[in-house]
Enzyme design. Sequence first.
Site, PDB file in Angstrom:
ATOM      1  N   ASP A 475      86.309-102.625  31.711  1.00  0.00           N
ATOM      2  CA  ASP A 475      86.048-101.216  31.386  1.00  0.00           C
ATOM      3  C   ASP A 475      86.958-100.261  32.150  1.00  0.00           C
ATOM      4  O   ASP A 475      87.153 -99.123  31.727  1.00  0.00           O
ATOM      5  CB  ASP A 475      84.565-100.850  31.538  1.00  0.00           C
ATOM      6  CG  ASP A 475      83.988-101.131  32.898  1.00  0.00           C
ATOM      7  OD1 ASP A 475      84.583-101.908  33.653  1.00  0.00           O
ATOM      8  OD2 ASP A 475      82.919-100.570  33.198  1.00  0.00           O
TER       9      ASP A 475
HETATM   10  C1  LAN Z   1      81.927-102.680  41.162  1.00  0.00           C
HETATM   11  C2  LAN Z   1      82.507-101.333  41.098  1.00  0.00           C
HETATM   12  C3  LAN Z   1      82.923-100.875  39.733  1.00  0.00           C
HETATM   13  C4  LAN Z   1      82.100-101.484  38.626  1.00  0.00           C
HETATM   14  C5  LAN Z   1      82.263-100.752  37.261  1.00  0.00           C
HETATM   15  C6  LAN Z   1      83.695-100.624  36.817  1.00  0.00           C
HETATM   16  C7  LAN Z   1      81.698 -99.341  37.399  1.00  0.00           C
HETATM   17  C8  LAN Z   1      81.424-101.505  36.233  1.00  0.00           C
HETATM   18  O1  LAN Z   1      81.421-100.828  35.013  1.00  0.00           O
HETATM   19  C9  LAN Z   1      81.828-102.947  36.157  1.00  0.00           C
HETATM   20  C10 LAN Z   1      81.593-103.646  37.505  1.00  0.00           C
HETATM   21  C11 LAN Z   1      82.349-102.996  38.668  1.00  0.00           C
HETATM   22  C12 LAN Z   1      83.805-103.394  38.592  1.00  0.00           C
HETATM   23  C13 LAN Z   1      81.837-103.483  40.021  1.00  0.00           C
HETATM   24  C14 LAN Z   1      81.312-104.857  40.160  1.00  0.00           C
HETATM   25  C15 LAN Z   1      80.608-105.207  41.486  1.00  0.00           C
HETATM   26  C16 LAN Z   1      81.278-104.561  42.676  1.00  0.00           C
HETATM   27  C17 LAN Z   1      82.692-105.066  42.753  1.00  0.00           C
HETATM   28  C18 LAN Z   1      81.266-103.038  42.458  1.00  0.00           C
HETATM   29  C19 LAN Z   1      79.871-102.437  42.347  1.00  0.00           C
HETATM   30  C20 LAN Z   1      81.811-102.544  43.763  1.00  0.00           C
HETATM   31  C21 LAN Z   1      81.227-103.493  44.834  1.00  0.00           C
HETATM   32  C22 LAN Z   1      80.616-104.701  44.062  1.00  0.00           C
HETATM   33  C23 LAN Z   1      80.808-106.015  44.844  1.00  0.00           C
HETATM   34  C24 LAN Z   1      80.140-107.161  44.136  1.00  0.00           C
HETATM   35  C25 LAN Z   1      80.252-105.817  46.254  1.00  0.00           C
HETATM   36  C26 LAN Z   1      80.265-107.017  47.121  1.00  0.00           C
HETATM   37  C27 LAN Z   1      78.941-107.684  47.118  1.00  0.00           C
HETATM   38  C28 LAN Z   1      78.711-108.902  46.616  1.00  0.00           C
HETATM   39  C29 LAN Z   1      77.379-109.234  46.090  1.00  0.00           C
HETATM   40  C30 LAN Z   1      79.750-109.941  46.547  1.00  0.00           C
END
Ligand code: LAN
Length: 744
Positions: A475
């Site tokens: 996305d």
């Molecule tokens: C994110 C940040 C952005 C987010 C969007 C683009 C908003 C979403 O539409 C798709 C998923 C995504 C890319 C996403 C996935 C999970 C993330 C990377 C995070 C929320 C930022 C931090 C998180 C990550 C998993 C944190 C580390 C913790 C663990 C459980 C490994």
Amino acid sequence: MPQKKSSWNHWNLLTKNGRHVWAFKAESKNIDDHLNNADSFSEQELLAFSKDFAFDRQLNPTSADKVYRQQALQNNSSDYTGNKPLAKTPEEQNLIDCLIKGMHYFSQLQSEEGHWPGDYGGPLFLLPGLLIASYISDTPFPRPHQEMMKVYLFNHQHTDGGWGMHIEGEPTMFGTVMNYVSLRLLGINKEDRKLQKASAWIKENGGAASIPSWGKFYLSLLNLYNWNGFNSLFPEMWLFPKWLPVHPSRYWCHSRMVYLPMAYCQAHQIQVPENDLILSLRKEIYNEDFDTIDWAKQRDRVCEKDCYTKQSPVLKWMNLFTNGYEKIRPQWLRNKAADYLLKYLNAEDAQTEYLDIGPVSKAINSICIWHAYGKESAQFKKHVARWYDYLWVAEDGMKMSGYNGSQLWDAAFITRAMLESDLGQLFPETLNKSYQFIDKMQILSEHATHQEFFRHPMIGSWPFSTAEQGWPVADCTAKGLSATLAIQETGLFKKSISDERLQQAVDVILSYQNKNGGWPTYELSRAPEWLEMLNPSEIFADIMIDYSWTECSAACVIALLEIQQRFPDYKDPQIKLAISRGLQFIIQQQKQDGSWYGGWAVCFTYATWFAVEALVLGKEYIDAEPRKDSIAKACDFLLSKQMSDGGWGETYESCAKMIYTQAETSQVVNTAWALLALQAANSSEKEAIQSGIDLLIQRQQDNGDWSQENISGVFNYNCMITYSAYRNIFPIWALNRFYQHKRC
Ligand code: LAN
């Protein structure tokens, strides 16, 4: 804005190619010199931090990114020249003024290179991971950084002594033990009154033995748990044939990249040697005598305050097998597995310039690389250099961000928001800089090792943060594409992103569509959903595979619809089919009450906006009746949740409980999402829309900002994350849409 706290000025944000790093007393703008003055402090200056960064979490635990914003307003100017269109009525004038003020304010927060740096904190288990890496490797942060971290950790302690898993959450064993231990590693005395309270909290709630598995892992590294109390991750699993559904290459990339270095640490049983601090900590966090604990019995013990996902019977069976295997495993096979893990870790480091995919793996990878190559190795030094990319200074101290930033995502959103009407064009320089940034962030090449390490093809994609970090997201690619198309449509700027590159982005989006018609986050769903039964983290849900999500699907459908307008002939039948399958998927996700659950922000208002927008724009691609029904139900849902002041408001509990949970007061971000949806759907409830718009206008501050309300972002249902730019982006977008509709 008046300058308030003198030590705020000791911290300056330096940026390069989207990378941002906070420097103590920066003298040059060169990001590589950010540590040059880290030693030039007086004890008094450090003492002043706790006063200047005093923060009352009772008022609002979500900080408002005041430090960066104050600096940006001091240093940056806006390109706004004072022109504005003439309004026909005083109300319209008011709307125009509010919008211009909002964009004027926000344009000043833009960095020279075109993005909007911002606070991306929230989770409270990230900084502890980094501090453990720093402690194990004996690589301390400079004193100013350490003091700022202490301030942050204390600022987020609850009055009962505990810490939550994230800044808004109730205390948990995981949050409390991790943050308690962090403060001790940072040198706070155990007699400290606040630490005494924390230690009492831990003991009263069963002691650290009942920390969830991620905590068991970190404590094992610190020699504060026994590796035997940690369910084996079965490192040999990485040697399985790749076609097996349980092969880790099929896991969601975040799980894969966290369990990878964890497995390496387990394989080598990495552990700091006992010392006075460790021996003392063993007394401070356990009710039992550490040496008498039956570790095998602790493996599945989880404090009830922490438990979000119960272990499935399948997982229990698997653990029985993997723990049993530990007793008989041949060492040569273990070595082979560990060697493979290290090879993979090196590849991930190289592919991401040592940023790694996220904050958890960043810290654990550093530990593995230190273990494998030593403190003086070039690889470990490269790791340490990138620790700072994850640190952020706000009015609550120094925190670890949930990613190396949300640079591309925010830039793409605000660009689209500003261009919703032609008012945004009053800020040509801002838009142009944003365009240049989006241009630079598109990923244009593949890593030599991408196939070997299971990476999804990424030429033409956009990441969430920076091209350097380089993990493509479905996305984010869609949002990068939508923003680019909107900019190019104005015809105002030199076209720097070629048609070919746009088409490459389309190819990436097409390549990401799952079999069920929806779109995932980073990679296709690579394994069946039953794999979720093996989720070993008691604190998160749905982490095992990359699922299709409403928001990701809607963003991709919208971008494909826009590309059809721009290049009607490009892969026409394929794109049409992708759009209609995507829309079907979105309709299937709708709940009985007309809402959609949002997986990545709070919560139902967020996903409902995405879904409605896609269904409205995609009118030619699905049957009229189901489409109209679905949109009407969505509008009814939203209208039923409007609060008496005209706004909407959800709390983070919507995400964890999966039930709409109303906040005590309305929230500008939720209000903006609801208004964007109702306006997109052209709802006939004009008064409802008007009262929401009035609320956004009233809530705007004199300088054009909106105040920071509740936390907006989430991941894996149970952990919240701050999106500091959302309080500006979405009110601007909703108001701009209102302005545009009024004029038509
Ligand atoms: C994110 C940040 C952005 C987010 C969007 C683009 C908003 C979403 O539409 C798709 C998923 C995504 C890319 C996403 C996935 C999970 C993330 C990377 C995070 C929320 C930022 C931090 C998180 C990550 C998993 C944190 C580390 C913790 C663990 C459980 C490994």
